[in-house]
Design a protein around this motif. Structure first.
Motif, PDB file in Angstrom:
ATOM      1  N   VAL A   1       0.834  -1.204   0.000  1.00 44.57           N
ATOM      2  CA  VAL A   1       0.000   0.000   0.000  1.00 44.57           C
ATOM      3  C   VAL A   1       0.866   1.249   0.000  1.00 44.57           C
ATOM      4  O   VAL A   1       0.586   2.230  -0.719  1.00 44.57           O
ATOM      5  N   ASP A   2       1.932   1.250   0.787  1.00 39.61           N
ATOM      6  CA  ASP A   2       2.852   2.388   0.796  1.00 39.61           C
ATOM      7  C   ASP A   2       3.380   2.654  -0.609  1.00 39.61           C
ATOM      8  O   ASP A   2       3.431   3.807  -1.055  1.00 39.61           O
ATOM      9  N   TRP A   3       3.779   1.607  -1.319  1.00 41.21           N
ATOM     10  CA  TRP A   3       4.303   1.769  -2.680  1.00 41.21           C
ATOM     11  C   TRP A   3       3.224   2.299  -3.624  1.00 41.21           C
ATOM     12  O   TRP A   3       3.483   3.183  -4.454  1.00 41.21           O
ATOM     13  N   LEU A   4       2.016   1.772  -3.508  1.00 39.50           N
ATOM     14  CA  LEU A   4       0.927   2.241  -4.371  1.00 39.50           C
ATOM     15  C   LEU A   4       0.642   3.729  -4.164  1.00 39.50           C
ATOM     16  O   LEU A   4       0.260   4.435  -5.112  1.00 39.50           O
ATOM     17  N   CYS A   5       0.832   4.205  -2.934  1.00 40.32           N
ATOM     18  CA  CYS A   5       0.520   5.593  -2.592  1.00 40.32           C
ATOM     19  C   CYS A   5       1.672   6.551  -2.849  1.00 40.32           C
ATOM     20  O   CYS A   5       1.484   7.774  -2.783  1.00 40.32           O
ATOM     21  N   ALA A   6       2.854   6.029  -3.109  1.00 39.41           N
ATOM     22  CA  ALA A   6       4.026   6.888  -3.283  1.00 39.41           C
ATOM     23  C   ALA A   6       3.866   7.767  -4.527  1.00 39.41           C
ATOM     24  O   ALA A   6       3.382   7.305  -5.562  1.00 39.41           O
ATOM     25  N   PRO A   7       4.261   9.020  -4.454  1.00 41.52           N
ATOM     26  CA  PRO A   7       4.118   9.919  -5.615  1.00 41.52           C
ATOM     27  C   PRO A   7       4.775   9.374  -6.875  1.00 41.52           C
ATOM     28  O   PRO A   7       4.253   9.540  -7.980  1.00 41.52           O
ATOM     29  N   GLU A   8       5.920   8.701  -6.719  1.00 42.23           N
ATOM     30  CA  GLU A   8       6.633   8.218  -7.890  1.00 42.23           C
ATOM     31  C   GLU A   8       5.903   7.106  -8.632  1.00 42.23           C
ATOM     32  O   GLU A   8       6.188   6.815  -9.794  1.00 42.23           O
ATOM     33  N   THR A   9       4.920   6.459  -7.952  1.00 40.74           N
ATOM     34  CA  THR A   9       4.143   5.422  -8.628  1.00 40.74           C
ATOM     35  C   THR A   9       3.122   6.033  -9.575  1.00 40.74           C
ATOM     36  O   THR A   9       2.690   5.386 -10.532  1.00 40.74           O
ATOM     37  N   GLY A  10       2.696   7.266  -9.301  1.00 43.51           N
ATOM     38  CA  GLY A  10       1.820   8.007 -10.206  1.00 43.51           C
ATOM     39  C   GLY A  10       0.380   7.537 -10.246  1.00 43.51           C
ATOM     40  O   GLY A  10      -0.315   7.736 -11.257  1.00 43.51           O
ATOM     41  N   LEU A  11      -0.125   6.939  -9.161  1.00 43.33           N
ATOM     42  CA  LEU A  11      -1.490   6.415  -9.165  1.00 43.33           C
ATOM     43  C   LEU A  11      -2.524   7.406  -8.636  1.00 43.33           C
ATOM     44  O   LEU A  11      -3.719   7.106  -8.641  1.00 43.33           O
ATOM     45  N   ASP A  12      -2.080   8.572  -8.164  1.00 42.55           N
ATOM     46  CA  ASP A  12      -3.004   9.627  -7.730  1.00 42.55           C
ATOM     47  C   ASP A  12      -3.999   9.104  -6.695  1.00 42.55           C
ATOM     48  O   ASP A  12      -5.213   9.151  -6.886  1.00 42.55           O
ATOM     49  N   VAL A  13      -3.471   8.585  -5.581  1.00 42.80           N
ATOM     50  CA  VAL A  13      -4.321   8.014  -4.533  1.00 42.80           C
ATOM     51  C   VAL A  13      -4.886   9.118  -3.653  1.00 42.80           C
ATOM     52  O   VAL A  13      -4.146   9.931  -3.099  1.00 42.80           O
ATOM     53  N   ALA A  14      -6.218   9.146  -3.529  1.00 41.75           N
ATOM     54  CA  ALA A  14      -6.886  10.178  -2.734  1.00 41.75           C
ATOM     55  C   ALA A  14      -7.015   9.787  -1.277  1.00 41.75           C
ATOM     56  O   ALA A  14      -7.054  10.660  -0.394  1.00 41.75           O
ATOM     57  N   ALA A  15      -7.116   8.488  -0.996  1.00 37.69           N
ATOM     58  CA  ALA A  15      -7.270   8.040   0.394  1.00 37.69           C
ATOM     59  C   ALA A  15      -7.008   6.549   0.484  1.00 37.69           C
ATOM     60  O   ALA A  15      -7.228   5.795  -0.480  1.00 37.69           O
TER      61      ALA A  15
END
Length: 417
Positions: free
Chosen positions: A23-37
């Protein structure tokens, strides 16, 4: 990689597979997934999701594992919220450089409260079980859920109503008084708890009802599961289970209510682990795999290791009614690990476990008995573990990790929605 889908991250084992790091990786800015919450959809303060990122380490319990990237957390109504532990976790995150962690926290008012009274009762019951302990963390998760079945249990909304909260805590205390009489387990007086919970209500955003759509309007949601599917209250190996729906039906239902698509990402290690009691067919005490962040717990018991088990992983996938992709962690720890092709059991050779009807505890108990005496048939684990799992489980491996740090995770193949 995941299209426009919201993501549901679920552990396919007994827990500790690396959900938090994923989850940390998915939320990282460099992953570029634009996670809101990050949305927590089960469990409570017993979670221990270890995240290592850029020299910082934190064990997430109730905050979502995207917090180090500044991603807000929504504790849904399916969470069991423990405010005292939340405050301690917020202080730890502040020391790591997160500015005002509680400002990132949003809590559904319908969520149940786990109190020190529940925790004391939990530990008292586990003490009484002696060598037959179920592997509880001793925090009170099961007591919270069980008490709420037949009682007007304390909820997050009550933190805004001190008189209501006091009445409910007094009733809770009276209910457990016979169990705790003479016990060494202590907790703060009710008035002190009311004061603590009132301060909690002033410090966090308590949301009236379902606000999921508002978060989804801001970007992608990542649903972070707790524990593992093999511990699920209805699909796990009873009685060594949790009082929580671990498989993703609740997360799916939440997305269905707002008409949003979801992608189920199952998480596993390259080998199996189990923290605490219960059947573990591929366990091998001789596996010398270092474990940085998990040890023996007073109530949970020892941290156990075993060979990769596609049979159990397939069962977990069936218990989830299917998944869309796999994240495989700990690919840096493959020395001496084998893989189970099946088991020798009292029923003969078994290479596929039937998933019983939802809530069919009789089936789960029989499965526990079968696996308790099962002998795994092991073979050498191929060097291409992701490719091997894709073949055995018929699910694409989309994320791999060769170490504990956020930087150790990579995309393997594009996922299909």
């Amino acid at each position: 990689m995941f299209g426009d889908n919201h993501l549901i991250v679920v552990d396919l084992g007994f827990g500790d597979a690396g959900k938090g790091a994923t989850v940390d990786w998915l939320c990282a800015p460099e992953t570029g997934l634009d996670v809101a919450a990050v949305v927590r959809f089960n469990g409570g303060a017993q979670a221990a999701h270890n995240v290592v990122a850029g020299g910082r380490h934190h064990t997430f319990q109730q905050f979502g594992s995207g917090t180090l990237s500044g991603v807000p957390t929504l504790l849904s109504r399916h969470m069991l919220v423990e405010p005292i532990a939340l405050a301690a976790e917020a202080r730890a995150l502040t020391r790591l450089g997160v500015t005002d962690p509680l400002a990132l926290l949003h809590v559904d008012e319908r969520a149940l409260l786990t109190t020190p009274i529940h925790g004391a009762a939990n530990r008292c019951r586990e003490d009484a079980r002696g060598t037959s302990r179920h592997g509880s963390c001793g925090i009170g998760i099961g007591e919270t859920a069980h008490y709420a079945l037949d009682h007007d249990a304390p909820r997050v909304a009550d933190c805004l109503r001190p008189d209501v909260l006091r009445r409910k805590l007094i009733a809770l205390e009276e209910h457990y008084r016979p169990l705790l009489a003479g016990s060494a387990h202590r907790y703060d007086p009710v008035d002190a708890l009311v004061e603590t919970y009132t301060a909690f209500a002033e410090a966090v955003a308590i949301l009236p009802g379902d606000q999921l759509a508002a978060f989804a309007d801001r970007g992608r949601l990542v649903f972070e599961g707790a524990q593992g599917v093999l511990l699920d209250e209805w699909r796990g190996l009873h009685p060594y289970t949790t009082w929580s729906t671990v498989e993703p039906r609740n997360a799916r239902a939440m997305l269905a209510r707002i008409g949003a698509p979801g992608y189920i990402l199952g998480v596993t290690r390259s080998y199996m682990t189990r923290h605490g009691a219960g059947p573990f067919p591929t366990e091998d005490a001789g596996l010398a795999i270092p474990e940085r962040h998990n040890g023996t717990g007073r109530y949970q018991g020892e941290f156990r290791r075993g060979h990769l088990d596609p049979v159990l992983l397939r069962y977990a996938i069936d218990a989830c009614d299917g998944i869309d992709g796999l994240a495989v962690n700990h690919l840096d720890a493959l020395g001496g690990i084998g893989t189970a092709t099946g088991y020798l059991t009292a029923d003969g050779y078994v290479d596929r476990l039937k998933c019983g009807a939802w809530q069919a505890l009789g089936h789960q108990q029989r499965l526990t008995e079968l696996l308790s005496d099962a002998t795994p048939v092991l073979s050498e684990l191929p060097a291409d573990v992701p490719g091997y799992l894709e073949e055995r489980l018929e699910v694409p491996v989309v994320v791999t990790a060769h170490g504990p740090d956020r930087a150790d995770r990579t995309i393997r193949v594009p996922a299909t929605a």
